[in-house]
Each structure stands twice: as C-alpha cells, then as structure tokens.
Design an enzyme around this catalytic site. Structure first.
Site, PDB file in Angstrom:
ATOM      1  N   LYS A   1       0.834  -1.201   0.000  1.00 35.79           N
ATOM      2  CA  LYS A   1       0.000   0.000   0.000  1.00 35.79           C
ATOM      3  C   LYS A   1       0.870   1.252   0.000  1.00 35.79           C
ATOM      4  CE  LYS A   1      -3.712  -0.502   2.536  1.00 35.79           C
ATOM      5  NZ  LYS A   1      -4.306  -0.699   3.866  1.00 35.79           N
TER       6      LYS A   1
ATOM      7  N   ARG B   1      -3.135   3.130   8.592  1.00 37.18           N
ATOM      8  CA  ARG B   1      -3.448   1.995   7.722  1.00 37.18           C
ATOM      9  C   ARG B   1      -2.304   0.999   7.696  1.00 37.18           C
ATOM     10  NH1 ARG B   1      -4.613   4.811   2.048  1.00 37.18           N
ATOM     11  NH2 ARG B   1      -5.858   2.922   1.749  1.00 37.18           N
TER      12      ARG B   1
ATOM     13  N   GLY C   1      -6.056 -10.659   6.431  1.00 28.79           N
ATOM     14  CA  GLY C   1      -6.084 -11.051   7.839  1.00 28.79           C
ATOM     15  C   GLY C   1      -5.558  -9.980   8.776  1.00 28.79           C
TER      16      GLY C   1
ATOM     17  N   MET D   1      -4.814  -5.970  10.401  1.00 31.46           N
ATOM     18  CA  MET D   1      -5.622  -5.043  11.166  1.00 31.46           C
ATOM     19  C   MET D   1      -6.463  -4.131  10.292  1.00 31.46           C
ATOM     20  SD  MET D   1      -4.445  -2.106  13.657  1.00 31.46           S
ATOM     21  CE  MET D   1      -4.801  -0.934  12.376  1.00 31.46           C
TER      22      MET D   1
ATOM     23  N   ARG E   1      -3.688  -1.303  -6.472  1.00 31.96           N
ATOM     24  CA  ARG E   1      -2.873  -2.524  -6.455  1.00 31.96           C
ATOM     25  C   ARG E   1      -3.320  -3.394  -7.617  1.00 31.96           C
ATOM     26  NH1 ARG E   1      -5.764  -4.641  -1.030  1.00 31.96           N
ATOM     27  NH2 ARG E   1      -7.858  -4.321  -1.797  1.00 31.96           N
TER      28      ARG E   1
ATOM     29  N   HIS F   1      -4.929 -38.103   4.301  1.00 34.60           N
ATOM     30  CA  HIS F   1      -5.036 -39.113   3.250  1.00 34.60           C
ATOM     31  C   HIS F   1      -6.100 -38.715   2.224  1.00 34.60           C
ATOM     32  CE1 HIS F   1      -6.594 -42.865   1.477  1.00 34.60           C
ATOM     33  NE2 HIS F   1      -5.306 -43.156   1.400  1.00 34.60           N
TER      34      HIS F   1
ATOM     35  N   SER G   1      14.107 -40.402 -10.603  1.00 33.46           N
ATOM     36  CA  SER G   1      12.880 -39.660 -10.367  1.00 33.46           C
ATOM     37  C   SER G   1      12.813 -39.372  -8.869  1.00 33.46           C
ATOM     38  CB  SER G   1      11.671 -40.485 -10.798  1.00 33.46           C
ATOM     39  OG  SER G   1      10.489 -39.805 -10.464  1.00 33.46           O
TER      40      SER G   1
ATOM     41  N   CYS H   1       8.501 -36.325  -9.215  1.00 33.10           N
ATOM     42  CA  CYS H   1       7.098 -36.721  -9.218  1.00 33.10           C
ATOM     43  C   CYS H   1       6.572 -36.511  -7.799  1.00 33.10           C
ATOM     44  CB  CYS H   1       6.928 -38.149  -9.677  1.00 33.10           C
ATOM     45  SG  CYS H   1       7.784 -39.345  -8.666  1.00 33.10           S
TER      46      CYS H   1
ATOM     47  N   TYR I   1      12.317 -32.747 -15.820  1.00 30.52           N
ATOM     48  CA  TYR I   1      10.860 -32.712 -15.919  1.00 30.52           C
ATOM     49  C   TYR I   1      10.203 -32.753 -14.545  1.00 30.52           C
ATOM     50  CZ  TYR I   1      10.704 -37.755 -14.926  1.00 30.52           C
ATOM     51  OH  TYR I   1      10.818 -38.973 -14.326  1.00 30.52           O
TER      52      TYR I   1
END
Ligand code: ADP
Ligand code: MG
Ligand code: MG
Length: 874
Positions: free
Chosen positions: A22, A92, A101, A103, A336, A454, A761, A828, A848
């Site tokens: 800001k 501010r 989140g 003030m 912004r 899970h 991998s 992976c 990759y």
C-alpha cells in the site's frame, strides 16, 4: 541512524519490501502526480524492530514519526491535535503482500472533544464533524482496544429504531452528538479509563496496534495459507484524511480497471455518496455501480476514468483502486494489482497482449498458475449456489463441485454407483481401503484430517472434490446417519460439496461441466514455447492418462502400478499371492495378475504413443493390501483354514510400515511380483509397438532404493525376466531401468547409484518424509503446533523444503550427472504440480516434473513462469 519513515514523495513502487504494498503504491501514485492525500509510511523494518525490542516502539522511530507528521501538517496547513484547525489522519496497515487477515484501518484519528468542535466550525458542518468523531471512537475502540464492534452498532441501531430511520446518513447532528456521548460512556464502562483525548497517545496506540496485528491469529493463518514469511512485518501508513462524508457531493468507492470476474475491459466497481471508508463493503446502504457516478458527479467520473487508465498503463496490469470524493474533488487512496478469477486472468492477459501493452512473457506472468485449477473441474451453477443452504464448513482440500447422495462406506458407495447414482462419500477419515470409493464418488467429505490428510492428498491426486476436517460433522456409521448444521442426513440423502471454499450445502446444487475457453489454449501454447521443463503426469488409468494428455502432459512420469490392484477382483488375486505358502499356490494368482496388469499397461502405452511411460514397480507397505475382513472368502479360495489365514495376516504386521517392507524391498522379499510386473510391462510394450509402430521405450522404475547393490539385485531380476520375454517372443525392444531417489542415503550416494540407474525420479513425498523423519500421515497434528509457535511456516509436503530436501535433490542431480552425463531427472509427487517447487527444480537443472492430470496446466504455466524469471535473473 536508520531511516524508519518515508514521506510518500520519498518512496516508489519498487520499495515494497520496506514500505509494504500500500505504501509503495501510494508513493508511486504521488510521483505520478495523482491526487493523493499527503502522508508517510513507517517501514516494515520498524515493525520487526518493535518485536525485537520487546514490543516497544524505539525512541528513534517515535521521533521520526513526529518529524514526518510535522511535514504533513505544513503541507496541509493544519495542526495535529489543534482545537481550531485539526489535522486528522488515517492509520493503515500494509504488508508487502496484500493480507486481508491484518488489522483494520482507523480513520479520523486526532479528533477529541475539543477538536471536533473546531472541525465543525471550520467546515461549517456539525453533522459531519460528529459523524467523523463517532466513527473514530468506534474504530479505535474495536481495532486498538479490542472492544466489540457489535456493542457500538447496537447503540446506533437503537437510536435509528427509536427515530424510525433506516440509514446512518439520516442521523441528525443532535443524534450524532448523543451517539458520541453514549460511545464514550460505553468505552469508560468497559475499559475503566476515559477515551484518550491526547492525539499523540491515540496515534502511537494505533501504530502499536498495527504492529501487533502482524501476529494475530487471522494474520498468521493467512500467511500460512499463502506462503508469506513471518519475518516480513507490516508497514504503517499515516495519511491525512479526506472526507467522503461531507454531504451529497462527497462519497467513497472501490473499483477495478477491468472486470475481475470475467476480464472484460470495462470499469467495474461501486460507490456510496455521503459515506466513509468501508461503508461500501460493509453493506450499510446498497452502493451504486460505478457507471452511475457519471450522472451523480460527471466531472469526478471523467477524472476517475482518466486516472484509472493512467494507472493501468503505468502498472501494465489490471488495477484495484480505492477512492474518496470530498466536496466534488476526487482523491485516490489505494491501487494494487487486482485479484481475479482464472477466467478473467486469461482474458486480461490475452487482451493486454493484443493491445500491445505487455509481451507474451509478461502476459504469462500475469496469471496465477494455481488458479487455473478453477477451470478444470465442474463448477456449481452460480445462480444455484446463491439459493443453496450452507450447513457446514470444512477445509477446501481438493477443488471442484460435488453433488450426490451420501454414503458412509466405500462399499455402499460402490453399490450405489453401480446403480448409476451420484455419490458423496462421507467418512470420519479415509484409509487406503476407501480409495476406490473416493474414485467413483463425486466428492469426499471427512470429519477429521487436514489439507494433507489421506483423503485430501488422494482426492487432489485423482482430481475429485474433497472437503476435509469438518469437525462439527457428526457421523454415525452404524445407523447410517450424519448430523451437520442442524440437519439430520440419512444415507441416500443429497448433499453438495464445494471443494474451492470448503462449504457444505444441503441437498442438490446443480453443476456445469468445465469449459476450456479459447484464451486458455492460447496461453498454454505460449507457455509451451517458453518453458524448459517437460511436464509429465502421474496416471495409472487410461481415463487419467487420456485426460492428462488433453491437458498437455508430455508422457507419464509416474504410473503407480499397485493402484491397478485396488479393484476388487484384482486385490483378491494379490491377497492370495501374498498369502501363498509355496510356488504352487502363488502361480495361479500371479497368472491372473499378469493378465490384469498387461492389459492396463497396454492401455497406457496406447494413449501415450511416442511419449515416455515410466512405470514404478510395486511400492506401498504390504499391510495396505492385506484384508481387514472377508478372511473366510480368501481361506475358501485358497483351501485354507480361516484362523490360519488370519494368523498369517497378523504375522505380516509391521511396527512402522512406512519405513518397513515396502518399495524395492518388496521386490527382494517377493521377487515374483517384480517378475510379474516386468513381464506385464514388456509384453504390453511389445504388443502395442507391433500394433501401432510407435517407438515405445518402456521405463521401469525401482522405488525406495538405498544402495547400489540393492538396485543391482532388483534390476537383475527385471533384466532376467525381460530376457525371458525377449526369448519367448523372439524380438527385442529398447527399454530403460531407473530408480526413484526417495531416501537421503540414495541422494547422497547418487553417483554410485547412477552407474546402474538410467534415470532418476525424485519421489519428493517420501524424500520429505524420510529427510524430516516425519510421517506424512502424522504430520498435520505436529505441523499445527509448529505453525502456532512459528517454528515452520508452511507444510513441507505441499511446498518443497528447498533448504533441506532441495539441497539433497540438487546434490543428487549433480552427482548423477557426474557418473552419467545425460541422465534424465524428474520430480514426481505432490511437489511436481506446485508452483514454487517447480520454480526451484527448474533452477537446479531437473529435466521434468510429473503431477496429477488436473495439475498439468498449472505445472506447464509454472514451468514457463519459472523459466522467464530464471532468464531475467541472469
Ligand atoms: P484495507 O487494507 O482494509 O483496504 P485501507 O487502509 O485501504 O484498508 O483503508 C480502508 C478504507 O478506508 C479506504 O478504502 C478508504 O476508503 C478509507 N481511508 C483510508 N485512509 C483514508 C484517508 N486518508 N482519507 C479518507 N479515507 C481513507
Ligand atoms: Mg484498502
Ligand atoms: Mg514413494
């Protein structure tokens, strides 16, 4: 001496780190000569200093603040705390990244019982002065002193009710004077002290409150969800007030330079006449659309449109702006880069490129990769969602929209699915046995478990909707009923889950399928031109592989071969194989499994054609395959005693299955499985190659290797079987055998391992687990406490730990190349589809990433962004 404060004219947009977003943008707008009320910023460093200095504001900071304030007084020709001509300011907060989140803002600071009279007299507007004062008391009490806002609102609504008024703006000056006195009384009653009359005291209490808000619960939670480091701190902006509450030619509003929902090139926003600050968003009165300002205050509207364009052209991005009009004069209070949906992001990026405002590379950087997810899953119909009834809230574990009938077990879900019903699986928590149920369900709801539970991981992997950790959901599996949000929901009743928000709705909410619009394809093709990393997919089924390919996957980086076993008839054969006592008992189920697997692999080779297919040999802990019930059926099929079968299962119990008999260890303890799988892969590859003429080079991947000798041993089994297949078929095809690097030992010994492994991998899920010595399934509880105590900032299973795990990967890549200069390396696992992890692996020369089908477009865009950033840094 450190410089702790910056006047707006001393800063610019590049000083975000110390001025916050800001503050930096207020400075930049000031430099552009736009109408910005004068002010200054106390740096983020001052905030961190406050914490380091025992939660005290250092004298030096106080002094510099007062010096800066003096300069503002001079510019405004007003005096802070003066009875006759008071300077009022807003306080501010503003961190580097925008953080809801944090003030709330305090407006009209500097008012007291005397200066309010001065203000009334100077402006000749008593009503306005007391309206400002009552707002200030309320905001200060709420934000700085923690008094409940609702109490103040009660006072206000009581008066309005007594007088039969609808809106705050209808209150007279007498009313407002009365409100002020009531507010002050309430303040005194609750805090035991009078409302502070000294403006300097007000100011420093407010500054301190902003600093402290950096560490409030909301802020910490938000930072964790958005990967914002704890040590950034927030800046504080002190800005001279302009007033939107002075009457009918004043007002306040918010607007975007383009439509943030669909990206259309049009001003989009709202404003309120005779209002201040957050009135627009607070819903006190219904605001008017920005286009109506043309009627209300035409000159302001023209000026607003002009400046909006200036800002957009300056920042080369869609702007989200806040403004206030004081007696017909327009002021900008914030700008912004605006948040937007994925659809809007694509539209805006393409439009701005076509307008010649930005390059292709810039266009790619404008799109937040993560948001592409929104475009890939079916969505709830917007209208239907508005009318739907929310009954609960869980964690948005896996995006998408699911609507179906509730079932409480995977088995019941499967039976319902066979009857062509749409199903939502509801579980206290899920286990591997539920995978199939989750797969056929539209979505899964769990009462326990976090974002890495899970259920969450599996659902994201499968690309199905999941809401996890809805603690208030009570599930009675015995009576097949759940209680949530005051509703009793029986098996077979409809609920709907929004995996993007974690909301649970009562009954049916209609969905619409995902549409991939033209812009999407265009942006993907740009990304493919730019990126260096290949993007492959983790897929075990033809359906997943087909979808991934449609999304742009360049091969299968990880086929989890054991996932093919989870279907009922297959798992039955596998169980009989595991429980076999001799070769004879083993032969039958093995033959059956071979048939299944060969067919599955053929399907994958056919879909992928010339693209690579990497198949991992069986990996997970054995216990995941062992039966938990239905022992009699197995015993009967094997001609064994039920008790004996149960005992056999028990004897296979492991204390720490995650670090027990799994990965390549299974190939050593059950070599027949490795032989069967290798044979299935090779036979499938040979057949598809003959049928299609694709140049297929199957890649066999050996998981969880620790040691060269171990790898050699398992590889030996594979090669032996491959040679048998070649001899039988009287043909040979090229193939590769590689390994996963999943243990720290393997990473450290990668030069040795590369003598035998033709590719690496990185199984970063396991590598993270093993490096931290923290099991993935037990992590959520530990991490929760770690976040709370600021020990860890993010979940290393979701976002690659670059410092530790990343160091191992980097080392392994280097060592691997030393032995085998053209060794192919990839990542992976969950991290393969996570933007910041992709940026990291791109920077260390990995070839990759491989991720679940629904993450492929995200990975492609992230890989392009990573490469653009890497080149910029050079
Ligand atoms: P947030 O970060 O929550 O948007 P802001 O600091 O932008 O908070 O303040 C919220 C609103 O307060 C602004 O949009 C503006 O309407 C009002 N406001 C802030 N500072 C001033 C000021 N100096 N003069 C007038 N209004 C202000
Ligand atoms: Mg704002
Ligand atoms: Mg693994």
């Amino acid at each position: 001496m450190n410089k702790w404060t910056y006047l707006f004219e001393e800063g610019n947009a590049s000083m975000r780190d110390i001025l916050g977003g800001k503050g930096a943008n207020l400075a930049e707008m000031t430099l552009l000569g736009l109408p910005i009320p004068h002010g200054f910023t106390i740096t983020t460093e001052a905030c961190m200093d406050y914490f380091a200095y025992n939660n005290k504001i250092r004298e030096e900071i106080i002094e510099q603040t007062l010096v800066s304030l003096k300069k503002i007084e001079e510019k405004q020709g007003k005096i802070f705390g003066d009875d006759e001509n008071p300077l009022l300011v807003s306080v501010r907060s503003g961190a580097r990244a925008s953080m809801p989140g944090m003030m709330d803002t305090i407006l009209n600071l500097g008012l007291n019982d005397k200066s309010v009279k001065g203000l009334a007299k100077r402006t000749n507007n008593i009503r306005f002065a007391y309206d400002s004062y009552r707002r200030f008391i309320q905001m200060f009490s709420d934000v700085v002193m923690g008094l409940e806002k609702t109490k103040f609102e009660e006072v206000l609504s009581k008066i309005k009710k007594e007088k039969g008024l609808k809106y705050d703006s209808e209150l007279t000056e007498t009313d407002l004077k009365f409100v002020v006195s009531q507010y002050k009384r309430f303040y005194h009653e609750n805090l035991g002290v009078e409302f502070p009359q000294d403006p300097k005291e007000q100011l420093f209490l407010a500054i301190e409150a902003v600093f402290k808000s950096w560490n409030n619960k909301r802020a910490i939670f938000y930072r964790r969800m958005n990967d914002i480091p704890n040590d950034w701190g927030t800046a504080v902006n002190i800005q001279s007030m302009v007033f939107g509450n002075m009457g009918e030619t004043s007002g306040t509003g918010v607007a975007f330079t383009r439509n943030p929902a669909n990206g259309k090139n049009e001003l989009y926003g709202e404003y309120l006449i005779n209002a201040q600050g957050e009135d627009v968003v607070a819903g006190i009165r219904t605001p008017s659309p920005i286009s109506k300002l043309e009627e209300d205050l035409p000159e302001c509207y023209a000026e607003f449109k002009r400046i909006a364009k200036v800002l957009e052209n300056h920042y080369h991005d869609m702007q989200d702006m806040e403004f206030t009009i004081e007696n017909g004069k327009l002021f900008f209070l914030q700008t912004r880069n605006g948040k937007r949906t994925a659809t809007a992001a694509l539209e805006i990026a393409c439009d701005m490129f076509d307008e010649g405002m930005i390059t292709k590379e810039e266009a790619l950087l404008r799109i937040e990769a993560k948001t592409l997810d929104q475009l890939l899953h079916p969505k709830f119909d917007d209208k239907a969602l508005k009318n739907a009834e929310v009954i609960g809230q869980g964690l948005p574990a896996s995006p998408g929209a699911a609507c179906g009938k509730v079932y409480f077990t995977a088995r019941a879900a499967k039976i319902a699915k066979k009857k062509k019903e749409k199903v939502v699986l509801v579980r206290v928590e899920t286990s591997p046995e539920d995978i199939e149920g989750m797969h056929i369900a539209e979505g899964t709801l769990t009462a326990h478990g976090g974002m890495t539970s899970h259920a969450a991981v599996v659902a994201r992997g499968m690309g199905t909707t999941c809401v996890s950790g809805c603690n208030e959901c009570q599930i009675d599996e015995v009576n097949k009923v759940m209680y949530l949000g005051g509703k009793t929901i029986h098996e077979g009743d409809y609920i709907s889950l929004d995996g993007n928000t974690g909301k649970i709705y009562y009954g049916k909410v209609e969905t619409t399928p995902a549409v991939i619009a033209g812009n999407f394809g265009r942006v993907m093709s740009w990304a493919n031109e730019v990126k260096r990393l290949k993007v492959k997919t983790n897929a075990d089924t033809v359906a997943d592989a087909t979808m991934a390919k449609k999304f742009g996957a360049e091969g299968i980086g990880l086929c989890r071969s054991e996932h093919m076993f989870f279907k009922e008839d297959k798992i039955f054969a596998l169980r009989r194989m595991i429980l076999a006592r001799n070769d004879e008992e083993r032969a039958e189920p093995l033959k059956e499994l071979l048939r299944f697997q060969k067919n599955d692999f053929k399907g994958l080779f056919e879909v992928m054609g010339e693209h690579s297919v990497t198949i991992r040999l069986i990996d997970p802990p054995l216990h995941e395959f062992l039966p938990k019930d239905g022992f009699d059926k197995i015993a009967e099929a094997m001609g064994r005693d039920v008790k004996e079968v149960i005992e056999h299962c028990e004897s296979l119990h492991e204390f720490n299955p995650m670090i027990g008999n799994r990965g390549c260890r299974l190939c050593v303890t059950y070599p027949d499985i490795a032989r069967m799988q290798t044979r299935a892969i090779m036979e499938a590859a040979i057949e598809v190659k003959e049928q299609t003429n694709y140049n297929i080079i199957p890649q066999i991947m050996i998981p969880l290797v620790d040691d060269l000798t171990e790898l050699k041993f398992v590889k030996g089994i594979c090669i032996d079987e491959i040679n048998k297949v070649f001899a039988e078929q009287e043909t040979e095809i090229p193939y590769e055998i590689g390994t996963m690097i999943e243990t720290p030992r393997a990473a450290i010994l990668s030069d040795e391992i590369a003598t035998e492994a033709e590719f690496f991998s990185f199984g970063t899920n396991d590598l993270t687990q093993m490096t931290f010595g923290l099991s993935r399934d037990d992590a959520p509880r530990v991490l929760e406490a770690y976040y709370k105590n600021n020990i860890y900032e993010s979940d290393p299973f979701a976002k690659l730990d670059q410092k530790g795990v990343g160091k191992l990967i980097e080392m392994s890549v280097k060592l691997g190349h030393k032995t085998r200069p053209n060794i192919e390396t990839g990542v992976c696992g969950e991290h393969g589809g996570e933007p910041s992890s992709i940026e990291f692996v791109n920077s260390i020369g990995v070839d990759y990433v491989s991720c679940s089908p629904y993450r492929v477009p995200i990975a492609i865009l992230s890989a392009a962004q990573a490469e653009i950033k890497r080149k910029k840094m050079q």
